[in-house]
Design a protein around this motif. Structure first.
Motif, PDB file in Angstrom:
ATOM      1  N   ALA A  90     -41.287 -41.591  50.710  1.00 50.80           N
ATOM      2  CA  ALA A  90     -41.013 -42.286  51.596  1.00 50.80           C
ATOM      3  C   ALA A  90     -41.437 -43.653  51.781  1.00 50.80           C
ATOM      4  CB  ALA A  90     -42.136 -41.683  52.900  1.00 50.80           C
ATOM      5  N   ALA A  91     -41.921 -44.460  50.558  1.00 52.32           N
ATOM      6  CA  ALA A  91     -42.221 -45.862  50.764  1.00 52.32           C
ATOM      7  C   ALA A  91     -41.017 -46.559  50.991  1.00 52.32           C
ATOM      8  CB  ALA A  91     -42.621 -46.141  49.248  1.00 52.32           C
ATOM      9  N   SER A  92     -41.354 -47.509  51.614  1.00 53.53           N
ATOM     10  CA  SER A  92     -40.127 -48.674  52.215  1.00 53.53           C
ATOM     11  C   SER A  92     -39.648 -49.477  51.070  1.00 53.53           C
ATOM     12  CB  SER A  92     -40.214 -49.169  53.514  1.00 53.53           C
ATOM     13  OG  SER A  92     -41.521 -50.181  53.146  1.00 53.53           O
ATOM     14  N   ASP A  93     -38.514 -49.908  50.982  1.00 53.22           N
ATOM     15  CA  ASP A  93     -38.045 -50.906  50.241  1.00 53.22           C
ATOM     16  C   ASP A  93     -38.965 -52.166  50.177  1.00 53.22           C
ATOM     17  OD1 ASP A  93     -36.011 -49.037  49.792  1.00 53.22           O
ATOM     18  OD2 ASP A  93     -34.304 -50.312  50.258  1.00 53.22           O
ATOM     19  N   ALA A  94     -39.391 -52.593  51.428  1.00 52.00           N
ATOM     20  CA  ALA A  94     -40.346 -53.925  51.512  1.00 52.00           C
ATOM     21  C   ALA A  94     -41.389 -53.441  50.923  1.00 52.00           C
ATOM     22  CB  ALA A  94     -40.273 -54.204  53.090  1.00 52.00           C
ATOM     23  N   GLY A  95     -42.027 -52.518  51.252  1.00 52.86           N
ATOM     24  CA  GLY A  95     -43.245 -51.999  50.276  1.00 52.86           C
ATOM     25  C   GLY A  95     -43.114 -52.173  49.012  1.00 52.86           C
ATOM     26  N   VAL A  96     -41.978 -51.495  48.484  1.00 51.91           N
ATOM     27  CA  VAL A  96     -41.942 -51.579  47.084  1.00 51.91           C
ATOM     28  C   VAL A  96     -41.961 -52.825  46.498  1.00 51.91           C
ATOM     29  CG1 VAL A  96     -40.287 -50.676  45.064  1.00 51.91           C
ATOM     30  CG2 VAL A  96     -40.885 -49.172  47.091  1.00 51.91           C
ATOM     31  N   LEU A  97     -41.053 -53.675  47.048  1.00 55.05           N
ATOM     32  CA  LEU A  97     -41.104 -55.259  46.773  1.00 55.05           C
ATOM     33  C   LEU A  97     -42.268 -55.936  46.699  1.00 55.05           C
ATOM     34  CD1 LEU A  97     -37.360 -55.781  48.005  1.00 55.05           C
ATOM     35  CD2 LEU A  97     -38.050 -55.591  45.917  1.00 55.05           C
ATOM     36  N   THR A  98     -43.061 -55.700  47.767  1.00 56.58           N
ATOM     37  CA  THR A  98     -44.208 -56.070  47.801  1.00 56.58           C
ATOM     38  C   THR A  98     -45.280 -55.990  47.019  1.00 56.58           C
ATOM     39  OG1 THR A  98     -43.678 -56.544  50.479  1.00 56.58           O
ATOM     40  CG2 THR A  98     -46.034 -56.715  49.581  1.00 56.58           C
ATOM     41  N   TYR A  99     -45.231 -54.769  46.782  1.00 56.71           N
ATOM     42  CA  TYR A  99     -46.246 -54.351  45.371  1.00 56.71           C
ATOM     43  C   TYR A  99     -45.748 -54.796  44.271  1.00 56.71           C
ATOM     44  CZ  TYR A  99     -48.912 -50.956  42.832  1.00 56.71           C
ATOM     45  OH  TYR A  99     -49.908 -50.400  41.748  1.00 56.71           O
ATOM     46  N   ALA A 100     -44.680 -54.800  43.809  1.00 52.67           N
ATOM     47  CA  ALA A 100     -43.914 -55.095  42.626  1.00 52.67           C
ATOM     48  C   ALA A 100     -44.101 -56.840  42.538  1.00 52.67           C
ATOM     49  CB  ALA A 100     -42.571 -55.115  42.581  1.00 52.67           C
ATOM     50  N   ARG A 101     -44.139 -57.464  43.729  1.00 52.39           N
ATOM     51  CA  ARG A 101     -44.485 -59.062  43.452  1.00 52.39           C
ATOM     52  C   ARG A 101     -45.855 -59.305  43.452  1.00 52.39           C
ATOM     53  NH1 ARG A 101     -40.580 -59.177  47.835  1.00 52.39           N
ATOM     54  NH2 ARG A 101     -38.460 -59.987  47.191  1.00 52.39           N
ATOM     55  N   ARG A 102     -46.780 -58.304  44.049  1.00 56.72           N
ATOM     56  CA  ARG A 102     -48.191 -58.467  43.713  1.00 56.72           C
ATOM     57  C   ARG A 102     -48.636 -58.112  42.173  1.00 56.72           C
ATOM     58  NH1 ARG A 102     -52.956 -55.328  43.599  1.00 56.72           N
ATOM     59  NH2 ARG A 102     -51.958 -53.424  43.713  1.00 56.72           N
ATOM     60  N   LEU A 103     -47.945 -57.148  41.646  1.00 55.67           N
ATOM     61  CA  LEU A 103     -48.057 -56.578  40.357  1.00 55.67           C
ATOM     62  C   LEU A 103     -47.547 -57.996  39.234  1.00 55.67           C
ATOM     63  CD1 LEU A 103     -46.891 -53.048  39.836  1.00 55.67           C
ATOM     64  CD2 LEU A 103     -49.286 -54.005  39.889  1.00 55.67           C
ATOM     65  N   CYS A 104     -46.687 -58.705  39.821  1.00 55.19           N
ATOM     66  CA  CYS A 104     -45.969 -59.868  39.253  1.00 55.19           C
ATOM     67  C   CYS A 104     -47.044 -61.151  38.922  1.00 55.19           C
ATOM     68  CB  CYS A 104     -44.566 -60.181  39.787  1.00 55.19           C
ATOM     69  SG  CYS A 104     -44.163 -62.049  39.121  1.00 55.19           S
ATOM     70  N   PRO A 162     -40.653 -53.322  33.574  1.00 57.20           N
ATOM     71  CA  PRO A 162     -40.413 -52.596  34.540  1.00 57.20           C
ATOM     72  C   PRO A 162     -40.049 -53.932  35.767  1.00 57.20           C
ATOM     73  CG  PRO A 162     -42.074 -51.288  33.891  1.00 57.20           C
ATOM     74  CD  PRO A 162     -41.825 -52.468  32.947  1.00 57.20           C
ATOM     75  N   LEU A 163     -41.051 -54.701  35.507  1.00 58.72           N
ATOM     76  CA  LEU A 163     -41.004 -56.015  36.351  1.00 58.72           C
ATOM     77  C   LEU A 163     -40.017 -57.056  36.117  1.00 58.72           C
ATOM     78  CD1 LEU A 163     -44.861 -56.494  36.897  1.00 58.72           C
ATOM     79  CD2 LEU A 163     -43.052 -55.305  38.493  1.00 58.72           C
ATOM     80  N   ALA A 164     -39.267 -56.995  35.039  1.00 61.40           N
ATOM     81  CA  ALA A 164     -38.381 -58.119  34.377  1.00 61.40           C
ATOM     82  C   ALA A 164     -37.455 -58.611  35.370  1.00 61.40           C
ATOM     83  CB  ALA A 164     -37.776 -57.792  33.278  1.00 61.40           C
ATOM     84  N   GLU A 165     -36.947 -57.851  36.373  1.00 65.66           N
ATOM     85  CA  GLU A 165     -35.866 -58.399  37.105  1.00 65.66           C
ATOM     86  C   GLU A 165     -36.493 -58.926  38.390  1.00 65.66           C
ATOM     87  OE1 GLU A 165     -32.669 -55.680  38.162  1.00 65.66           O
ATOM     88  OE2 GLU A 165     -33.038 -54.344  36.787  1.00 65.66           O
ATOM     89  N   ILE A 166     -37.745 -58.772  38.494  1.00 71.98           N
ATOM     90  CA  ILE A 166     -38.252 -59.450  39.727  1.00 71.98           C
ATOM     91  C   ILE A 166     -39.319 -60.546  39.368  1.00 71.98           C
ATOM     92  CG2 ILE A 166     -40.365 -57.768  40.292  1.00 71.98           C
ATOM     93  CD1 ILE A 166     -39.730 -58.172  43.122  1.00 71.98           C
ATOM     94  N   CYS A 167     -39.917 -60.343  38.245  1.00 72.40           N
ATOM     95  CA  CYS A 167     -41.058 -61.548  37.887  1.00 72.40           C
ATOM     96  C   CYS A 167     -40.551 -62.409  36.613  1.00 72.40           C
ATOM     97  CB  CYS A 167     -42.063 -60.517  37.102  1.00 72.40           C
ATOM     98  SG  CYS A 167     -43.650 -61.428  37.028  1.00 72.40           S
ATOM     99  N   PRO A 168     -40.363 -63.654  37.057  1.00 75.33           N
ATOM    100  CA  PRO A 168     -39.943 -64.553  35.921  1.00 75.33           C
ATOM    101  C   PRO A 168     -40.734 -64.523  34.487  1.00 75.33           C
ATOM    102  CG  PRO A 168     -39.922 -65.680  37.926  1.00 75.33           C
ATOM    103  CD  PRO A 168     -40.564 -64.441  38.159  1.00 75.33           C
ATOM    104  N   SER A 169     -42.185 -64.251  34.523  1.00 74.48           N
ATOM    105  CA  SER A 169     -42.954 -64.348  33.350  1.00 74.48           C
ATOM    106  C   SER A 169     -42.819 -63.177  32.713  1.00 74.48           C
ATOM    107  CB  SER A 169     -44.539 -64.699  33.868  1.00 74.48           C
ATOM    108  OG  SER A 169     -44.823 -63.653  34.839  1.00 74.48           O
ATOM    109  N   ALA A 170     -42.604 -61.977  33.346  1.00 76.55           N
ATOM    110  CA  ALA A 170     -42.319 -60.750  32.491  1.00 76.55           C
ATOM    111  C   ALA A 170     -40.911 -61.082  31.904  1.00 76.55           C
ATOM    112  CB  ALA A 170     -42.222 -59.695  33.601  1.00 76.55           C
ATOM    113  N   LYS A 171     -39.749 -61.723  32.660  1.00 76.10           N
ATOM    114  CA  LYS A 171     -38.448 -61.718  32.154  1.00 76.10           C
ATOM    115  C   LYS A 171     -38.479 -62.597  30.993  1.00 76.10           C
ATOM    116  CE  LYS A 171     -33.801 -62.709  33.425  1.00 76.10           C
ATOM    117  NZ  LYS A 171     -33.127 -63.203  34.767  1.00 76.10           N
TER     118      LYS A 171
END
Length: 766
Positions: free
Chosen positions: A522-536, A564-573
Motif C-alpha cells: 500500500a506504499a504510495s509512489d511518492a512515499g517510495v520515491l521520498t524514501y529512496a531519495r533519503r537513502l540517496c 537499487p538506487l542507481a536510477e535515482i541517485c547520481p553518486s550511486a550511478k
C-alpha cells in the motif's frame, strides 16, 4: 578539548582572551574614547591619535568580531595535535613540524611583545625576528620539497622550492638592509614591487600540493586560502573619508584590521604541523565525482553570456570591465599597491575571460570546479554592482585620476558633448556573470556535503521552529503503481508493447521488485520515491553515524544500495558505472589472455589432405561442458541415454541424429575441425584422450553447438552429405606459458558405416 594534546590549556587561554575582548567592547561602547580595545585587537600603538573623537560603534563591532576570530585562532594554534600515539612519518616530517612550530612561536612572540618593544624602543628585535623568520622560511621550503615528494609533481615542487628560497633570501636581505638603514639596497631587493608577489606564489603552490595530499584536511587548505586572500588585500597608503562626523584615515584603519585578521596565517601553519602527526591515510583519495553531461544549449548559453557585453565593449574600443570608476577600483589601484593585478583582472573580465572558466567547469563537471567557478562569477558580479553604484562621471573636460596610471593616455578623452565614455555599465557584466553562475549551478547541482554534528543540530532546531508555524496538511497517500502495472507479463520483463510508464513509475517498479529494500503493497509512489531519495542522501554523504543508524534501524548496508538506487541517485550511478567499467575491463583482459593462449597452441598438420579444415579463431566456452548436434530423426530418443554414454566414455557418444562431446565448462577451448573423404591415419601423440564413434546424419547438418552459451562449431559434414560418418575426437588439457590452463579439441569426420566406438588413447589419471 579532550581530543587534543593541549586542548584544555588552549581552551582556557582562548576563552580568557575572548572574555577580555567582550569586556573591552563593553567599555568602548560606554566610552568611545577608550582605545584599549583597538590596541589589544590590532596591536597598533602608533595610531592612538586617530581616535581622539572616539571610536565609532560600527568600528567597535568590527573589532569585537575580529577579537572572536583571534580567540578561535588562539585555540587552533595552541591545542596541539590530536591525542594518541604520535604517528611515525620519518625524520623529514618531524623537522618540518618543528620548523613550522618555531615559525608560529616567533610570530606569537612578536605579537605579544609589541607593547614592550614600543615602550623600550628596541626596534632592532623586529629586524632580528625577521632574519630568523627568513632562515626558517628557507628550512620550511626545503622540507616541504622533500615531504611532498610522493604526492606532488616535480614541477610544482620545484616551483615552490625556487619561489620559497627567493622569498627567504629577499626577506633576510631586506631585514639586514633596513637594520643598517641601506635604503637603496632595500629598494633593489624589492625588485620593483615584484617581491610582494613571490610569497603568495609560494603559498599558493604549497596549498595546491596540500589539496592533493590526503594528510591535510580540506579545512586546513581553506584556512590557508583565506589567509592568502587577506594578505593580498592588505593595502598601503592613506586616504581620508568622513565617518559619522569623524575624520578617520580609512586606509590606515583597513590596514590595521586586515593585519589583525592576518592571524589566519598562523592558524594555517599550526594546522599544517598538527595534521602531519595525524593517522596515516588509509588509501588514495577517490577521484572527484563528475556530474552527468546536461543539455548542451544551456551550457553554451552560460559560456556565451559573458562574451556579449565584452563584444559590445570591444566594438566601441574598450577592453576593460570597470575602468577608472567606482570605489573598489579606486581603492585597489590607488591605495593597495596591486594596480597591475587589478589591471589584469579588469582586462580578463572585460574581454570575456570568464567564459573560459565556465567552459572548464562544463568540461570537468566536478563538485569543486562547479562550486569554485560559480562563486567566482557571483563575486565578480558583486564587484561590478558595487562599482556601478559608486561610480561618478567626471564633469571636467580633462579627466585626471590619481594613483598608478595603468590605462593608455587619450582612452578617456571627452567626446563632442564633453562627455567621457568609460564603456558600457558594469551592471551588464554583473547580470551576465550572475546568470551564467545560476545556469551552471542548475545544470550541475552539487551533492550535499557532509555536515558536522553541530550544523545538523542547528539545522534540525531551525526546521522544528519553522514547522511550528506551518499549518497541518492532509496526508493523502497519492497514486500507487501496482505489481500488475509494473509487470503485466508475470515471469518475464516488461515487454515493449506493455503499458507506458513514466520515469518515476519505472523507478518505483524497480525498487518494488528488488529484494533489498522492502516496501508495503500500500506504499504510495511518492512515499517510495521520498524514501529512496533519503537513502540517496545517506549514500552520498556517507556519514559514519548515519550509515550505522541505517543498518541498525532499517537493516540496510550502504554498500548494497548502489545498484537499487542507481536510477535515482547520481553518486550511486557513478559507482555502478565504475563497477561495470571494471567488469568490462576484466572481461576484455580475460578474453585477450584466452586469445593469446589459443594463438600459441600448435596447429594440427594433417597426414593426408582433408576436404576442408577450420581452425576456430576465437576461444570457445560452454555453459555446462556439453556440445551436441540436433538433427530430427522421427524416433523418440531419450537425451539422458546419450549423456550417460558420453559420461561413460568421458569424451564422446552418439545416437542417430545426436552427437555429444564433453569438455570442462570452466576453461576456454581451442577448437579445430576437419572433414576427410576417406579415413585419415590415427594420431595420438600430444593428446590426452582420443576416441571415435559412428554417427548417422539424417540431414547432413553436423553442427556441434551449445545454445545456452551461444557456442557453435563449424559443420563437420562432407559438403552437406547425409549418411553414415565416423567422428574422431582428440582432447588435450594443457598449460600455457603464463600458467593459464585451457583445452584443445580436434574433431575429425569422414564417411564410414562402422558403428562400434573405439578408444585409441585413454586419458591419464589426475
Amino acid at each position: 578539548m579532550r581530543r587534543y594534546r593541549f586542548g584544555m590549556i588552549a581552551a582556557l587561554l582562548a576563552l580568557g582572551f575572548l572574555a577580555l575582548v567582550v569586556v573591552l567592547c563593553a567599555f568602548t561602547l560606554a566610552d568611545p574614547g577608550n582605545v584599549l580595545l583597538w590596541k589589544v585587537v590590532t596591536r597598533d600603538t602608533f595610531t592612538d591619535e586617530l581616535f581622539e573623537s572616539g571610536i565609532p560603534w560600527g568600528l567597535t563591532l568590527a573589532l569585537g568580531l575580529i577579537g572572536v576570530l583571534q580567540a578561535w585562532a588562539l585555540w587552533q594554534v595552541l591545542r596541539g595535535r590530536a591525542r594518541g600515539e604520535l604517528t611515525a612519518r620519518g625524520r623529514k616530517v618531524g623537522l618540518l613540524r618543528l620548523a613550522l612550530y618555531l615559525s608560529v612561536g616567533i610570530s606569537l612572540v612578536d605579537i605579544a611583545s609589541v607593547p614592550l618593544i614600543v615602550t623600550w624602543e628596541v626596534y632592532w628585535v623586529w629586524y632580528a625576528s625577521a632574519i630568523v623568520s627568513g632562515l626558517l622560511q628557507l628550512a620550511v621550503t626545503w622540507l616541504f620539497f622533500l615531504v611532498l615528494r610522493d604526492t606532488a609533481s616535480l614541477g610544482l615542487r620545484l616551483f615552490s622550492l625556487v619561489t620559497g628560497v627567493i622569498v627567504g633570501v629577499l626577506g633576510i636581505g631586506q631585514s639586514i638592509a633596513q637594520a643598517l638603514f641601506l635604503e637603496y639596497v632595500t629598494q633593489f631587493l624589492n625588485l620593483g614591487g615584484m617581491s610582494g608577489y613571490l610569497w603568495p606564489a609560494w603559498a599558493v603552490s604549497i596549498l595546491i600540493a596540500q589539496g592533493r595530499d590526503p594528510r591535510w584536511s580540506a579545512a586546513t587548505v581553506r584556512v590557508g586560502v583565506v589567509a592568502q586572500v587577506v594578505s593580498v588585500l592588505q593595502p598601503a597608503g592613506s586616504v581620508s573619508f568622513g565617518y559619522f562626523g569623524y575624520e578617520i584615515p580609512f586606509i590606515m584603519v583597513i590596514y590595521s584590521l586586515l593585519s589583525a585578521v592576518g592571524v589566519l596565517g598562523l592558524v594555517w601553519e599550526a594546522r599544517t604541523a598538527h595534521e602531519l602527526a595525524g593517522p596515516l591515510p588509509r588509501g588514495p583519495s577517490p577521484a572527484p565525482e563528475r556530474s552527468a553531461a546536461r543539455l548542451w544549449p544551456l551550457a553554451v548559453v552560460a559560456i556565451v553570456l559573458p562574451l556579449v557585453p565584452a563584444a559590445v565593449n570591444l566594438a566601441q574600443g574598450r577592453y576593460h570591465w570597470i575602468g577608472p570608476r567606482g570605489a573598489i577600483e579606486q581603492f585597489i589601484r590607488q591605495d593597495s599597491g596591486h594596480a597591475v593585478t587589478w589591471l589584469g583582472l579588469d582586462v580578463f573580465v572585460g574581454v570575456g575571460g570568464p567564459a573560459l572558466l565556465i567552459l572548464f567547469a562544463v568540461l570537468r563537471r566536478t563538485r569543486r570546479a562547479v562550486q569554485v567557478t560559480s562563486v567566482l562569477l557571483a563575486a565578480a558580479a558583486a564587484v561590478g554592482l558595487v562599482s556601478a553604484l559608486t561610480s561618478m562621471t567626471p564633469a571636467s573636460e580633462e579627466f585626471r585620476y590619481e594613483g598608478t596610471q595603468i590605462y593608455p593616455e587619450g582612452m578617456f578623452a571627452p567626446g563632442p558633448g564633453k562627455e567621457i565614455f568609460f564603456g558600457i555599465s558594469p551592471l551588464f557584466y554583473s547580470a551576465a556573470l550572475l546568470c551564467s553562475a545560476l545556469i551552471l549551478r542548475s545544470l550541475y547541482p552539487l551533492a550535499p556535503a557532509p555536515r558536522a554534528r553541530r550544523h545538523v543540530l542547528l539545522a534540525g532546531l531551525a526546521a522544528v521552529v519553522a514547522l511550528g508555524f506551518v499549518p497541518a496538511a492532509d496526508q493523502a497517500r497519492g497514486p500507487v503503481t501496482t505489481a500488475e502495472e509494473c509487470n503485466p507479463y508475470p515471469g518475464g520483463r516488461i515487454l515493449p508493447e506493455g503499458p507506458e510508464l513514466t520515469r518515476d513509475q519505472r523507478i518505483v517498479c524497480s525498487l518494488r521488485q528488488g529484494s533489498l529494500i522492502k516496501f508495503g503493497p500500500a506504499a504510495s509512489d511518492a512515499g517510495v520515491l521520498t524514501y529512496a531519495r533519503r537513502l540517496c542522501d545517506i549514500y552520498t554523504r556517507n556519514d559514519p553515524q548515519e550509515v550505522a543508524r541505517l543498518k541498525a534501524v532499517d537493516g540496510l548496508q550502504r554498500d548494497h544500495l548502489a545498484y537499487p538506487l542507481a536510477e535515482i541517485c547520481p553518486s550511486a550511478k557513478v559507482v555502478v558505472k565504475a563497477a561495470a567499467a571494471e567488469q568490462d575491463r576484466e572481461f576484455q583482459e580475460w578474453e585477450a589472455a584466452a586469445q593469446r593462449m589459443c594463438d600459441a597452441t600448435p596447429r594440427h598438420r594433417p597426414l593426408i589432405k582433408p576436404a576442408h579444415a577450420t581452425r576456430v579463431k576465437e576461444p570457445q566456452m560452454t555453459d555446462y561442458g556439453v556440445v551436441e548436434t540436433y538433427e530430427p530423426t522421427g524416433d523418440d530418443q531419450d537425451p539422458a541415454d546419450l549423456l550417460d554414454e558420453a559420461q561413460d566414455d568421458g569424451l564422446v557418444a552418439s545416437l542417430p541424429g545426436s552427437l555429444m562431446v564433453l569438455t570442462d565448462p570452466d576453461f576456454d577451448i581451442c577448437v579445430t575441425v576437419e572433414t576427410y573423404t576417406r579415413r585419415p591415419p590415427v594420431e595420438t601423440k600430444g593428446w590426452d584422450h582420443v576416441a571415435e564413434v559412428g554417427y548417422e546424419s539424417p540431414t547432413g547438418d553436423i553442427v556441434l553447438r551449445d545454445d545456452l552459451s551461444g557456442t557453435e562449431f563449424p559443420d563437420l559434414s562432407l559438403n552437406g552429405r547425409a549418411g553414415h560418418y565416423r567422428i574422431r575426437v582428440h582432447y588435450d588439457w594443457f598449460k600455457a606459458k603464463d600458467d593459464q590452463e585451457g583445452q584443445r579439441l580436434l574433431i575429425i569426420a569422414y564417411p564410414g558405416k562402422e558403428k562400434k566406438p573405439i578408444t585409441y588413447r585413454k586419458p591419464p589419471r589426475r
